[in-house]
Write a protein that holds these residues in place. Structure first.
Motif, PDB file in Angstrom:
ATOM      1  N   SER A  21       0.840  -1.187   0.000  1.00  0.00           N
ATOM      2  CA  SER A  21       0.000   0.000   0.000  1.00  0.00           C
ATOM      3  C   SER A  21       0.876   1.239   0.000  1.00  0.00           C
ATOM      4  CB  SER A  21      -0.912   0.028   1.222  1.00  0.00           C
ATOM      5  OG  SER A  21      -1.795  -1.068   1.230  1.00  0.00           O
ATOM      6  N   CYS A  22       0.369   2.298  -0.597  1.00  0.00           N
ATOM      7  CA  CYS A  22       1.075   3.582  -0.623  1.00  0.00           C
ATOM      8  C   CYS A  22       0.059   4.664  -0.302  1.00  0.00           C
ATOM      9  CB  CYS A  22       1.695   3.811  -1.992  1.00  0.00           C
ATOM     10  SG  CYS A  22       2.384   5.458  -2.230  1.00  0.00           S
ATOM     11  N   ALA A  23       0.219   5.294   0.834  1.00  0.00           N
ATOM     12  CA  ALA A  23      -0.722   6.319   1.272  1.00  0.00           C
ATOM     13  C   ALA A  23      -0.108   7.702   1.126  1.00  0.00           C
ATOM     14  CB  ALA A  23      -1.120   6.068   2.723  1.00  0.00           C
ATOM     15  N   TYR A  31      -5.093  13.604  -9.019  1.00  0.00           N
ATOM     16  CA  TYR A  31      -4.607  14.145 -10.292  1.00  0.00           C
ATOM     17  C   TYR A  31      -3.193  13.686 -10.641  1.00  0.00           C
ATOM     18  CZ  TYR A  31      -8.666  17.075  -9.493  1.00  0.00           C
ATOM     19  OH  TYR A  31      -9.936  17.511  -9.256  1.00  0.00           O
ATOM     20  N   HIS A  32      -2.716  12.680  -9.937  1.00  0.00           N
ATOM     21  CA  HIS A  32      -1.357  12.212 -10.136  1.00  0.00           C
ATOM     22  C   HIS A  32      -1.321  10.866 -10.843  1.00  0.00           C
ATOM     23  CE1 HIS A  32      -0.771  15.190  -6.987  1.00  0.00           C
ATOM     24  NE2 HIS A  32       0.523  15.173  -7.231  1.00  0.00           N
ATOM     25  N   THR A  33      -0.393  10.739 -11.779  1.00  0.00           N
ATOM     26  CA  THR A  33      -0.014   9.425 -12.291  1.00  0.00           C
ATOM     27  C   THR A  33       0.885   8.793 -11.237  1.00  0.00           C
ATOM     28  OG1 THR A  33      -0.140  10.193 -14.578  1.00  0.00           O
ATOM     29  CG2 THR A  33       1.135   8.187 -14.163  1.00  0.00           C
ATOM     30  N   LEU A  34       0.644   7.527 -10.956  1.00  0.00           N
ATOM     31  CA  LEU A  34       1.329   6.872  -9.841  1.00  0.00           C
ATOM     32  C   LEU A  34       2.110   5.648 -10.310  1.00  0.00           C
ATOM     33  CD1 LEU A  34      -1.729   6.856  -7.403  1.00  0.00           C
ATOM     34  CD2 LEU A  34       0.107   8.566  -7.528  1.00  0.00           C
ATOM     35  N   SER A  71      -3.453  -0.871  -8.503  1.00  0.00           N
ATOM     36  CA  SER A  71      -4.775  -0.260  -8.403  1.00  0.00           C
ATOM     37  C   SER A  71      -4.667   0.995  -7.540  1.00  0.00           C
ATOM     38  CB  SER A  71      -5.794  -1.232  -7.810  1.00  0.00           C
ATOM     39  OG  SER A  71      -5.436  -1.611  -6.499  1.00  0.00           O
ATOM     40  N   ARG A  72      -5.711   1.791  -7.564  1.00  0.00           N
ATOM     41  CA  ARG A  72      -5.717   3.014  -6.777  1.00  0.00           C
ATOM     42  C   ARG A  72      -7.117   3.256  -6.229  1.00  0.00           C
ATOM     43  NH1 ARG A  72      -3.683   7.572 -10.518  1.00  0.00           N
ATOM     44  NH2 ARG A  72      -4.407   8.926  -8.822  1.00  0.00           N
ATOM     45  N   ASP A  73      -7.164   3.894  -5.073  1.00  0.00           N
ATOM     46  CA  ASP A  73      -8.422   4.297  -4.450  1.00  0.00           C
ATOM     47  C   ASP A  73      -8.258   5.762  -4.070  1.00  0.00           C
ATOM     48  OD1 ASP A  73     -10.662   4.790  -2.920  1.00  0.00           O
ATOM     49  OD2 ASP A  73     -10.549   2.897  -1.831  1.00  0.00           O
ATOM     50  N   THR A  78      -4.836   6.382  -1.718  1.00  0.00           N
ATOM     51  CA  THR A  78      -3.989   5.203  -1.542  1.00  0.00           C
ATOM     52  C   THR A  78      -3.871   4.436  -2.850  1.00  0.00           C
ATOM     53  OG1 THR A  78      -4.661   5.005   0.768  1.00  0.00           O
ATOM     54  CG2 THR A  78      -3.632   3.087  -0.218  1.00  0.00           C
ATOM     55  N   MET A  79      -2.672   3.905  -3.068  1.00  0.00           N
ATOM     56  CA  MET A  79      -2.406   3.055  -4.221  1.00  0.00           C
ATOM     57  C   MET A  79      -1.963   1.692  -3.698  1.00  0.00           C
ATOM     58  SD  MET A  79       0.489   3.560  -7.211  1.00  0.00           S
ATOM     59  CE  MET A  79       1.804   3.820  -6.029  1.00  0.00           C
ATOM     60  N   TYR A  80      -2.220   0.668  -4.490  1.00  0.00           N
ATOM     61  CA  TYR A  80      -1.895  -0.691  -4.065  1.00  0.00           C
ATOM     62  C   TYR A  80      -1.100  -1.423  -5.148  1.00  0.00           C
ATOM     63  CZ  TYR A  80      -5.783   0.416  -0.957  1.00  0.00           C
ATOM     64  OH  TYR A  80      -6.616   1.022  -0.050  1.00  0.00           O
TER      65      TYR A  80
END
Length: 127
Positions: A21-23, A31-34, A71-73, A78-80
């Protein structure tokens, strides 16, 4: 101040699974590409997987295709990264990254030039 915090790393046996996870704090991920990057001991950092702002477009390193899912939420900022069928060569420090400028997931993963990096979380795949 832009901050990204990874979690979920650890020791896992070959064939096992982990979910990273990335918080984000201090800004909205909307609005960010992750992306997720990794650095194995003695090797350069490489882009593992990246995802567009909409979540509809993704890019994967060839060696992880079919095994990893990004994935992202945005509601949770948060990104996973779901990692399955892990292999010893997946061992390394995993970093998340975010970029605000207009770009593609592939471009982010290939150039590795984000606006912000997380501090990294270690993943060790070993029996």
């Amino acid at each position: 101040q832009l901050q990204l915090v990874e979690s979920g790393g650890g020791l896992v046996q070959p064939g096992g699974s982990l979910r990273l996870s990335c918080a984000a704090s201090g800004f909205n991920l909307q609005y960010h590409t992750l992306g997720w990057f990794r650095q194995a001991p003695g090797k350069e950092r490489e882009g593992v997987s990246c995802i567009s702002t909409s979540g509809r477009n993704t890019h994967y390193l060839d060696s992880v295709k079919g095994r990893f899912t990004i994935s992202r939420d945005d509601a949770k900022d948060t990104m996973y990264l779901q990692m399955s069928n892990l292999k010893p060569e997946d061992t390394g420090d995993y970093y998340c990254a975010a970029v605000l400028r207009i770009t593609t997931p592939q471009a982010l993963c290939v150039t590795g030039n984000p606006d912000a990096w997380g501090q990294g979380t270690p993943v060790t795949v070993s029996s």
